[in-house]
Design a protein around this motif. Structure first.
Motif, PDB file in Angstrom:
ATOM      1  N   MET A  31       0.832  -1.202   0.000  1.00  0.00           N
ATOM      2  CA  MET A  31       0.000   0.000   0.000  1.00  0.00           C
ATOM      3  C   MET A  31       0.863   1.247   0.000  1.00  0.00           C
ATOM      4  N   PHE A  32       0.618   2.134  -0.968  1.00  0.00           N
ATOM      5  CA  PHE A  32       1.391   3.372  -0.966  1.00  0.00           C
ATOM      6  C   PHE A  32       0.509   4.579  -1.280  1.00  0.00           C
ATOM      7  N   SER A  33       1.104   5.717  -1.012  1.00  0.00           N
ATOM      8  CA  SER A  33       0.344   6.966  -1.120  1.00  0.00           C
ATOM      9  C   SER A  33       0.220   7.411  -2.576  1.00  0.00           C
ATOM     10  N   ILE A  34      -0.604   8.415  -2.774  1.00  0.00           N
ATOM     11  CA  ILE A  34      -0.805   8.949  -4.108  1.00  0.00           C
ATOM     12  C   ILE A  34       0.484   9.591  -4.633  1.00  0.00           C
ATOM     13  N   GLY A  35       1.258  10.169  -3.726  1.00  0.00           N
ATOM     14  CA  GLY A  35       2.518  10.778  -4.123  1.00  0.00           C
ATOM     15  C   GLY A  35       3.507   9.741  -4.623  1.00  0.00           C
ATOM     16  N   ALA A  36       3.557   8.610  -3.923  1.00  0.00           N
ATOM     17  CA  ALA A  36       4.454   7.522  -4.317  1.00  0.00           C
ATOM     18  C   ALA A  36       4.038   6.969  -5.689  1.00  0.00           C
ATOM     19  N   LEU A  37       2.724   6.790  -5.841  1.00  0.00           N
ATOM     20  CA  LEU A  37       2.209   6.305  -7.125  1.00  0.00           C
ATOM     21  C   LEU A  37       2.543   7.295  -8.238  1.00  0.00           C
ATOM     22  N   ALA A  38       2.405   8.562  -7.923  1.00  0.00           N
ATOM     23  CA  ALA A  38       2.708   9.617  -8.894  1.00  0.00           C
ATOM     24  C   ALA A  38       4.162   9.522  -9.347  1.00  0.00           C
TER      25      ALA A  38
ATOM     26  N   ARG B 189      -5.776   8.580   0.192  1.00  0.00           N
ATOM     27  CA  ARG B 189      -5.833   7.436  -0.715  1.00  0.00           C
ATOM     28  C   ARG B 189      -4.638   6.505  -0.504  1.00  0.00           C
ATOM     29  N   ARG B 190      -4.890   5.224  -0.568  1.00  0.00           N
ATOM     30  CA  ARG B 190      -3.803   4.256  -0.524  1.00  0.00           C
ATOM     31  C   ARG B 190      -3.950   3.291  -1.693  1.00  0.00           C
ATOM     32  N   TYR B 191      -2.809   2.994  -2.322  1.00  0.00           N
ATOM     33  CA  TYR B 191      -2.848   2.197  -3.543  1.00  0.00           C
ATOM     34  C   TYR B 191      -2.124   0.873  -3.404  1.00  0.00           C
ATOM     35  N   ALA B 192      -2.582  -0.106  -4.202  1.00  0.00           N
ATOM     36  CA  ALA B 192      -1.954  -1.424  -4.238  1.00  0.00           C
ATOM     37  C   ALA B 192      -1.233  -1.595  -5.577  1.00  0.00           C
ATOM     38  N   ALA B 193      -0.527  -2.710  -5.704  1.00  0.00           N
ATOM     39  CA  ALA B 193       0.244  -2.969  -6.919  1.00  0.00           C
ATOM     40  C   ALA B 193      -0.637  -2.954  -8.167  1.00  0.00           C
ATOM     41  N   SER B 194      -1.863  -3.429  -8.033  1.00  0.00           N
ATOM     42  CA  SER B 194      -2.748  -3.477  -9.203  1.00  0.00           C
ATOM     43  C   SER B 194      -3.053  -2.064  -9.721  1.00  0.00           C
ATOM     44  N   ASP B 195      -3.107  -1.126  -8.790  1.00  0.00           N
ATOM     45  CA  ASP B 195      -3.336   0.258  -9.206  1.00  0.00           C
ATOM     46  C   ASP B 195      -2.139   0.806  -9.968  1.00  0.00           C
ATOM     47  N   LEU B 196      -0.962   0.408  -9.497  1.00  0.00           N
ATOM     48  CA  LEU B 196       0.266   0.805 -10.191  1.00  0.00           C
ATOM     49  C   LEU B 196       0.263   0.259 -11.623  1.00  0.00           C
ATOM     50  N   ASP B 197      -0.119  -1.009 -11.758  1.00  0.00           N
ATOM     51  CA  ASP B 197      -0.199  -1.619 -13.086  1.00  0.00           C
ATOM     52  C   ASP B 197      -1.158  -0.854 -13.984  1.00  0.00           C
ATOM     53  N   ARG B 198      -2.330  -0.583 -13.418  1.00  0.00           N
ATOM     54  CA  ARG B 198      -3.355   0.078 -14.221  1.00  0.00           C
ATOM     55  C   ARG B 198      -2.912   1.477 -14.649  1.00  0.00           C
ATOM     56  N   LEU B 199      -2.345   2.201 -13.721  1.00  0.00           N
ATOM     57  CA  LEU B 199      -1.891   3.556 -14.062  1.00  0.00           C
ATOM     58  C   LEU B 199      -0.725   3.523 -15.046  1.00  0.00           C
ATOM     59  N   SER B 200       0.163   2.546 -14.887  1.00  0.00           N
ATOM     60  CA  SER B 200       1.261   2.388 -15.851  1.00  0.00           C
ATOM     61  C   SER B 200       0.698   2.154 -17.251  1.00  0.00           C
ATOM     62  N   PHE B 201      -0.291   1.274 -17.294  1.00  0.00           N
ATOM     63  CA  PHE B 201      -0.977   0.992 -18.561  1.00  0.00           C
ATOM     64  C   PHE B 201      -1.505   2.293 -19.173  1.00  0.00           C
ATOM     65  N   ILE B 202      -2.194   3.064 -18.359  1.00  0.00           N
ATOM     66  CA  ILE B 202      -2.791   4.308 -18.852  1.00  0.00           C
ATOM     67  C   ILE B 202      -1.709   5.270 -19.353  1.00  0.00           C
TER      68      ILE B 202
END
Lengths: 142, 142
Positions: free
Chosen positions: A1-8, A38-51
């Motif tokens: 689980m990571f923050s929106i900033g980390a995902l960004a 907001r907290r994100y999981a690996a699947s969110d990272l995948d999806r955003l990478s895709f986008i």
DNA sequence: CACAAATCTACATATACTGTAGCTTTAACA
DNA sequence: TGTTAAAGCTACAGTATATGTAGATTTGTG
């Protein structure tokens, strides 16, 4: 689980852009901490990478939405995805051609503008004078 | 003297876009008939042609405004116009490079998507899988 | 526990148009 | 000259794709 900033950071996306994607339904509603962050999981990272990749490839958000919908229903034919990609390829080739004509014209403009006066400056003439036009007159693709 | 529709046709511009250019001060306020319809002269055609060419060449409206301001004051040095053109050329070269990387990736995606199922479809995998990424992760130019 | 950094929502701004509604003018034709 | 369809008018809303800002709250770390 990571923050929106980390995902960004991991995806090279602005924080606001991630929230925007959530708002328009391209990203799912993220889980929240007790405090509401907001907290994100690996699947969110995948999806955003895709986008982001798809955006870099020139796909519009609606095309991406289509692709994600396809990806969310695996086992179906990928001919739809293929046709979306082909559509994009065509547009990309057109953009390249147009930009190359453009590049030639700009280079010519610059080479002919040798620090003179505006009245004699080819930079302006080339754009003003129709007869010297090398590009076609279609709209720039939306 | 011709109508806004005629001007639109001759320049490949939408009527609304011409009115928009007038609104933001890129085109001068047009003369009007007794009934209030806009009428244009050859100089307006030149100016709009200039704008449309510049747009096709990838210039933003502010850059075009700068160029038009320069053109409106002939006799001055064209070094400013030259530097604007050089700035654009740099951006154009970058866009071409990015689009060419993109083209390669799309071609690969399509060639590897041979009518299979989505689960096996490279179109989606290439976009999902970071390790196969050929493009850099910069923003698409704004 | 204090405090700076990050995050939150909500709203405004940016770019470059495009579309719509409802009314008026123009131009061509009978 | 009268009619009428096409084109034009204003004003406003919407599109796509975000980015920026203000002011309050939360989080993580020393």
């Amino acid at each position: 689980m990571f923050s929106i900033g980390a995902l960004a950071k991991r995806t090279g996306t602005k924080v606001q852009t991630i929230r925007y994607y959530e708002q328009i339904g391209l990203m799912p509603e993220a889980g929240r901490t007790a405090g509401g962050q907001r907290r994100y999981a690996a699947s969110d990272l995948d999806r955003l990478s895709f986008i982001r990749h798809a955006r870099q490839l020139g796909f519009g958000l609606e095309a991406i939405r289509e692709l994600l919908d396809l990806a969310d229903r695996p086992g179906q034919s990928c001919s739809d995805a293929d046709s979306i990609a082909r559509r994009q390829l065509k547009q990309v080739a057109e953009r390249i051609a147009r930009l190359q004509a453009l590049q030639t014209e700009l280079e010519r403009m610059i080479s002919e503008c040798a620090g003179g006066l505006v009245a004699d400056c080819r930079v302006l003439e080339v754009l003003r004078d129709h007869s010297e036009c090398l590009t076609n007159h279609e709209e720039i693709g939306g």
